[in-house]
Design a protein around this motif. Structure first.
Motif, PDB file in Angstrom:
ATOM      1  N   THR A 109       0.816  -1.217   0.000  1.00 40.24           N
ATOM      2  CA  THR A 109       0.000   0.000   0.000  1.00 40.24           C
ATOM      3  C   THR A 109       0.845   1.260   0.000  1.00 40.24           C
ATOM      4  O   THR A 109       0.368   2.329  -0.307  1.00 40.24           O
ATOM      5  CB  THR A 109      -0.927   0.033   1.227  1.00 40.24           C
ATOM      6  OG1 THR A 109      -0.133  -0.240   2.379  1.00 40.24           O
ATOM      7  CG2 THR A 109      -2.031  -0.980   1.096  1.00 40.24           C
TER       8      THR A 109
ATOM      9  N   ARG B  23      -7.302   4.674  -9.742  1.00 40.38           N
ATOM     10  CA  ARG B  23      -7.890   4.392  -8.438  1.00 40.38           C
ATOM     11  C   ARG B  23      -6.827   4.510  -7.349  1.00 40.38           C
ATOM     12  O   ARG B  23      -5.677   4.194  -7.552  1.00 40.38           O
ATOM     13  CB  ARG B  23      -8.470   2.983  -8.415  1.00 40.38           C
ATOM     14  CG  ARG B  23      -9.701   2.836  -9.267  1.00 40.38           C
ATOM     15  CD  ARG B  23     -10.124   1.391  -9.270  1.00 40.38           C
ATOM     16  NE  ARG B  23     -10.401   0.931  -7.919  1.00 40.38           N
ATOM     17  CZ  ARG B  23     -11.568   1.055  -7.322  1.00 40.38           C
ATOM     18  NH1 ARG B  23     -12.553   1.647  -7.954  1.00 40.38           N
ATOM     19  NH2 ARG B  23     -11.760   0.596  -6.115  1.00 40.38           N
ATOM     20  N   ARG B  24      -7.266   4.918  -6.201  1.00 41.88           N
ATOM     21  CA  ARG B  24      -6.364   5.072  -5.073  1.00 41.88           C
ATOM     22  C   ARG B  24      -5.668   3.752  -4.740  1.00 41.88           C
ATOM     23  O   ARG B  24      -4.482   3.707  -4.461  1.00 41.88           O
ATOM     24  CB  ARG B  24      -7.172   5.532  -3.856  1.00 41.88           C
ATOM     25  CG  ARG B  24      -6.387   5.561  -2.563  1.00 41.88           C
ATOM     26  CD  ARG B  24      -7.335   5.830  -1.404  1.00 41.88           C
ATOM     27  NE  ARG B  24      -8.365   4.813  -1.273  1.00 41.88           N
ATOM     28  CZ  ARG B  24      -8.183   3.659  -0.646  1.00 41.88           C
ATOM     29  NH1 ARG B  24      -7.021   3.367  -0.122  1.00 41.88           N
ATOM     30  NH2 ARG B  24      -9.174   2.794  -0.546  1.00 41.88           N
ATOM     31  N   ASP B  25      -6.429   2.669  -4.828  1.00 37.85           N
ATOM     32  CA  ASP B  25      -5.917   1.431  -4.263  1.00 37.85           C
ATOM     33  C   ASP B  25      -5.283   0.491  -5.287  1.00 37.85           C
ATOM     34  O   ASP B  25      -4.881  -0.594  -4.936  1.00 37.85           O
ATOM     35  CB  ASP B  25      -7.006   0.711  -3.483  1.00 37.85           C
ATOM     36  CG  ASP B  25      -8.336   0.807  -4.167  1.00 37.85           C
ATOM     37  OD1 ASP B  25      -9.349   0.536  -3.545  1.00 37.85           O
ATOM     38  OD2 ASP B  25      -8.352   1.187  -5.363  1.00 37.85           O
ATOM     39  N   THR B  26      -5.241   0.851  -6.553  1.00 34.96           N
ATOM     40  CA  THR B  26      -4.512  -0.011  -7.478  1.00 34.96           C
ATOM     41  C   THR B  26      -3.048   0.398  -7.539  1.00 34.96           C
ATOM     42  O   THR B  26      -2.460   0.498  -8.595  1.00 34.96           O
ATOM     43  CB  THR B  26      -5.120   0.020  -8.898  1.00 34.96           C
ATOM     44  OG1 THR B  26      -5.319   1.375  -9.255  1.00 34.96           O
ATOM     45  CG2 THR B  26      -6.398  -0.736  -8.993  1.00 34.96           C
TER      46      THR B  26
ATOM     47  N   GLU C  32      -3.403  -8.926   2.123  1.00 29.19           N
ATOM     48  CA  GLU C  32      -3.210  -7.663   2.834  1.00 29.19           C
ATOM     49  C   GLU C  32      -2.228  -7.846   3.976  1.00 29.19           C
ATOM     50  O   GLU C  32      -1.416  -6.982   4.263  1.00 29.19           O
ATOM     51  CB  GLU C  32      -4.549  -7.162   3.398  1.00 29.19           C
ATOM     52  CG  GLU C  32      -5.526  -6.677   2.345  1.00 29.19           C
ATOM     53  CD  GLU C  32      -4.973  -5.511   1.528  1.00 29.19           C
ATOM     54  OE1 GLU C  32      -4.249  -4.669   2.096  1.00 29.19           O
ATOM     55  OE2 GLU C  32      -5.262  -5.455   0.323  1.00 29.19           O
TER      56      GLU C  32
ATOM     57  N   GLU D 121     -13.688  -8.379 -10.320  1.00 25.17           N
ATOM     58  CA  GLU D 121     -14.032  -7.960  -8.973  1.00 25.17           C
ATOM     59  C   GLU D 121     -12.819  -7.950  -8.042  1.00 25.17           C
ATOM     60  O   GLU D 121     -12.697  -7.075  -7.193  1.00 25.17           O
ATOM     61  CB  GLU D 121     -15.120  -8.889  -8.422  1.00 25.17           C
ATOM     62  CG  GLU D 121     -15.966  -8.220  -7.370  1.00 25.17           C
ATOM     63  CD  GLU D 121     -16.929  -9.167  -6.700  1.00 25.17           C
ATOM     64  OE1 GLU D 121     -17.500 -10.034  -7.386  1.00 25.17           O
ATOM     65  OE2 GLU D 121     -17.095  -9.049  -5.487  1.00 25.17           O
ATOM     66  N   ILE D 122     -11.929  -8.936  -8.178  1.00 21.22           N
ATOM     67  CA  ILE D 122     -10.883  -9.065  -7.165  1.00 21.22           C
ATOM     68  C   ILE D 122      -9.480  -8.640  -7.604  1.00 21.22           C
ATOM     69  O   ILE D 122      -8.663  -8.327  -6.769  1.00 21.22           O
ATOM     70  CB  ILE D 122     -10.808 -10.502  -6.619  1.00 21.22           C
ATOM     71  CG1 ILE D 122     -10.342 -11.467  -7.713  1.00 21.22           C
ATOM     72  CG2 ILE D 122     -12.126 -10.932  -6.028  1.00 21.22           C
ATOM     73  CD1 ILE D 122      -9.915 -12.806  -7.160  1.00 21.22           C
ATOM     74  N   SER D 123      -9.174  -8.646  -8.921  1.00 19.13           N
ATOM     75  CA  SER D 123      -7.763  -8.413  -9.246  1.00 19.13           C
ATOM     76  C   SER D 123      -7.447  -6.954  -9.491  1.00 19.13           C
ATOM     77  O   SER D 123      -8.322  -6.129  -9.727  1.00 19.13           O
ATOM     78  CB  SER D 123      -7.310  -9.259 -10.438  1.00 19.13           C
ATOM     79  OG  SER D 123      -8.357  -9.675 -11.216  1.00 19.13           O
ATOM     80  N   ASP D 124      -6.144  -6.653  -9.438  1.00 17.92           N
ATOM     81  CA  ASP D 124      -5.683  -5.304  -9.731  1.00 17.92           C
ATOM     82  C   ASP D 124      -5.524  -5.138 -11.230  1.00 17.92           C
ATOM     83  O   ASP D 124      -5.944  -4.167 -11.809  1.00 17.92           O
ATOM     84  CB  ASP D 124      -4.350  -5.039  -9.038  1.00 17.92           C
ATOM     85  CG  ASP D 124      -4.460  -5.234  -7.543  1.00 17.92           C
ATOM     86  OD1 ASP D 124      -5.281  -4.536  -6.939  1.00 17.92           O
ATOM     87  OD2 ASP D 124      -3.761  -6.095  -6.996  1.00 17.92           O
TER      88      ASP D 124
ATOM     89  N   GLU E   1     -10.337  -2.389 -14.077  1.00 14.32           N
ATOM     90  CA  GLU E   1     -11.386  -1.432 -14.408  1.00 14.32           C
ATOM     91  C   GLU E   1     -11.389  -1.133 -15.900  1.00 14.32           C
ATOM     92  O   GLU E   1     -12.445  -1.057 -16.529  1.00 14.32           O
ATOM     93  CB  GLU E   1     -11.187  -0.151 -13.601  1.00 14.32           C
ATOM     94  CG  GLU E   1     -12.328   0.812 -13.804  1.00 14.32           C
ATOM     95  CD  GLU E   1     -12.534   1.718 -12.606  1.00 14.32           C
ATOM     96  OE1 GLU E   1     -11.604   1.824 -11.788  1.00 14.32           O
ATOM     97  OE2 GLU E   1     -13.614   2.307 -12.525  1.00 14.32           O
TER      98      GLU E   1
END
Lengths: 301, 282
Positions: A4, A14-17, A224, A242-245, A262
């Motif tokens: 992270t 996206r913030r989290d990718t 995580e 849904e789940i992968s980056d 995305e």
């Protein structure tokens, strides 16, 4: 390495990718089955897996996704042969390991320790006449021969707790466990040596949706916590999105499209990706491509 | 219109209070597993009922009872409003009307026989009056109807020469061969590659419309259940916990279990949400 905290690249919206540095790089990998006539199962596939990332590998049966995964882990056996390309593992210690050049003892040390695998239908690959403790301990006996027995037992119990199975199950035999529990044990086994990469080949395909959900959630949670990277292989594109980056789509041995989930979902570029996406009717959305012609006509009874 | 023939007799396949218990033995202990508990539904021509649930919920047991491969512990199966036969000529007549499409097209076709055999045999059994030429023609016609054309190129091949999707088309043609009015399809596409699943389902829907077939569609895939059926029955541990028009069941589920099932289904629109959930301590 905490994924992270890694640098955000420009294309990421996206913030989290967020992506870390690469942990596994494969360039121009070609794999052939030397049968008559030869089958080119993988043609010039290049992928980069970053630290802590989930990379989805999508494609239908026969597209070469499992063969590629085996190639990355040097698990190919005759008649399959890697005919070209390079696979480099970037160890956390900073050293680069040329996976293709490994052999004998160095290969044995590399496998499972750095890159582990959850095999397709692996819940049926547990040994039916050995209890769970013995099978988990096996990993340590081979790879950590100096480990003390008590330490080993403690670690086995810890692993089961980690994947959400009661450590009391260590004495159970595989037939005493449900499919979901067996799959969790297989994941525990793959986690045993704290690998930096886990390759999961259809880890949940044979399971019921509700159980599948539990296991996916477990994988995400563990990632995580432990920060390993995952190559997740399946034909279930909605699940991958849904789940992968990031997602790589394979067709006939080639990676035809690669990008953030995305982007694959919202703006697929290759016609095959679009076709694959439209093969899954939307659960809650519009009917889309799927028009059931018989519905209205025979409706009123 | 549908649901009754010209004389006003019902033309339905009805399951009434079906119960199936299995006796399980482990050593000297015998316990009873209630696989199906009091299930009722009515299949009507031209309509599809989807039966959804996890494995072990009893949906395949229902399919097997409807196809008379399993005898119900109690309850009855009524064809056109009349008690259906369990043996002899009555059973043969029942099988002419009610046919099954199995899950695995790789094991439901005999590898020893050409495709033609799989279609001609049910034709001969159920229509003994047909001449050899007529049987041949009908088999070709069936292949064309499931879009395996030209029929001649497929009829003489053996199952291993066909892809999974083609084999499942053969299995559908085989089910139609006796002149079935009701099709029990037990996970008909779950073994097929994703990109051809919808094609096979659309074919089934097309045939259903042409023939006014009643279809019992058994699946664990809620998305296709929604789009492919008129009514959805949700099974959990042998019981139907929720039933209703398919749109309603999917978009406005009432029972907790239906909600759990829907929650567990992959949904690309929730992209990234699971990751955020576990990150925030889920």
């Amino acid at each position: 390495m905490n994924p992270t905290n890694a640098v955000t690249t420009t294309e990421v919206t996206r913030r989290d990718t967020v992506m870390g540095e690469p942990v596994l790089t494969a360039r121009d990998v070609s794999i052939e089955y030397e049968v008559d006539p030869p089958v080119k199962a993988v043609r010039g596939a290049s992928i980069t897996l970053h630290r802590g990332e989930i990379l989805g590998l999508a494609g239908e049966s026969g597209c070469g996704k499992t063969t590629l995964a085996y190639g990355l882990n040097r698990l190919l056996k005759a008649p399959a042969l890697m005919t070209g390309g390079e696979v480099v593992f970037h160890d956390a210690s900073g050293a680069d390991i040329d996976v293709v050049a490994l052999d004998g003892e160095s290969l044995r040390r590399f496998r499972w320790d750095k890159v582990s695998m959850v095999f397709q239908g692996s819940m049926n690959s547990l040994n039916p006449v050995m209890n769970v403790r013995k099978q988990l301990a096996d990993v340590f006996l081979t790879h950590r021969p100096k480990m003390k027995r008590a330490e080993r037992d403690a670690r086995c119990a810890e692993l089961l707790t980690l994947v959400g199975v009661d450590p009391a199950r260590l004495s159970s035999f595989p037939h005493e466990l449900s499919g979901g529990m067996r799959q969790r044990v297989m994941i525990a086994m793959a986690l045993a040596l704290d690998p930096q990469v886990m390759i999961m080949d259809e880890p949940t395909t044979a399971l019921d949706v509700v159980v599948q959900r539990g296991i996916i959630r477990e994988i995400m949670r563990l990632r995580e916590r432990l920060g390993f990277a995952v190559i997740f292989i399946t034909h279930d594109l909605p699940l991958l999105i849904e789940i992968s980056d990031r997602i790589a789509v394979m067709l006939e041995g080639e990676i035809i499209e690669q990008g953030a989930s995305e982007q694959i979902y919202r703006n697929p570029e290759h016609p095959y990706t679009r076709r694959l996406l439209s093969s899954f009717p939307s659960l809650r959305g519009e009917r889309g491509d799927f028009i059931r012609t018989g519905a209205a006509a025979g409706g009123a009874a | 219109m549908s649901g009754h023939d010209r004389a006003g007799e019902p033309t339905t396949l009805e399951a009434r209070n079906l119960v199936k218990d299995f006796r399980l033995r482990s050593g000297v202990n015998v316990r009873t597993l209630h696989a199906v508990k009091d299930v009722s539904f009515t299949l009507e021509p031209g309509r599809t009922i989807a039966l959804v649930g996890e494995s072990g919920s009893g949906k395949s047991t229902i399919a097997r009872m409807m196809a008379k491969l399993e005898t119900p512990s109690s309850g009855e199966i009524l064809l056109d409003g009349r008690q259906s036969a369990t043996r002899g000529r009555g059973l043969a007549r029942y099988r002419r009307d009610v046919q099954m499409v199995f899950q695995d097209p790789f094991s439901s076709l005999n590898p020893f026989h050409p495709i033609r055999h799989h279609l001609e045999r049910p034709l001969r059994i159920h229509h003994p009056g047909l001449s050899s030429r007529q049987v041949r023609e009908r088999a070709d016609e069936l292949l064309e109807r499931v879009r395996l054309s030209p029929a001649a190129t497929f009829a003489d091949r053996r199952p291993h020469e066909l892809s999974g999707g083609q084999r499942q088309r053969v299995a559908i043609a085989r089910a139609l061969a006796p002149g079935a009015r009701f099709i029990i399809a037990d996970e008909p596409v779950s073994m097929l590659d994703v990109s051809i699943r919808l094609g096979v389902l659309n074919l089934l829907a097309d045939l259903q419309r042409q023939e006014n077939l009643g279809v019992l569609y058994i699946t664990h895939d809620l998305a296709t259940a929604r789009h492919f059926s008129d009514e959805i029955l949700v099974m959990y541990r042998g019981e139907i916990v929720e039933r209703g028009p398919s749109e309603r069941v999917i978009l406005d589920p009432q029972h907790e279990y239906t909600k759990t099932l829907l929650e567990a289904a992959a949904d690309p629109d929730r992209l990234g949400r699971l990751r955020d959930e576990v990150r925030n301590g889920g």
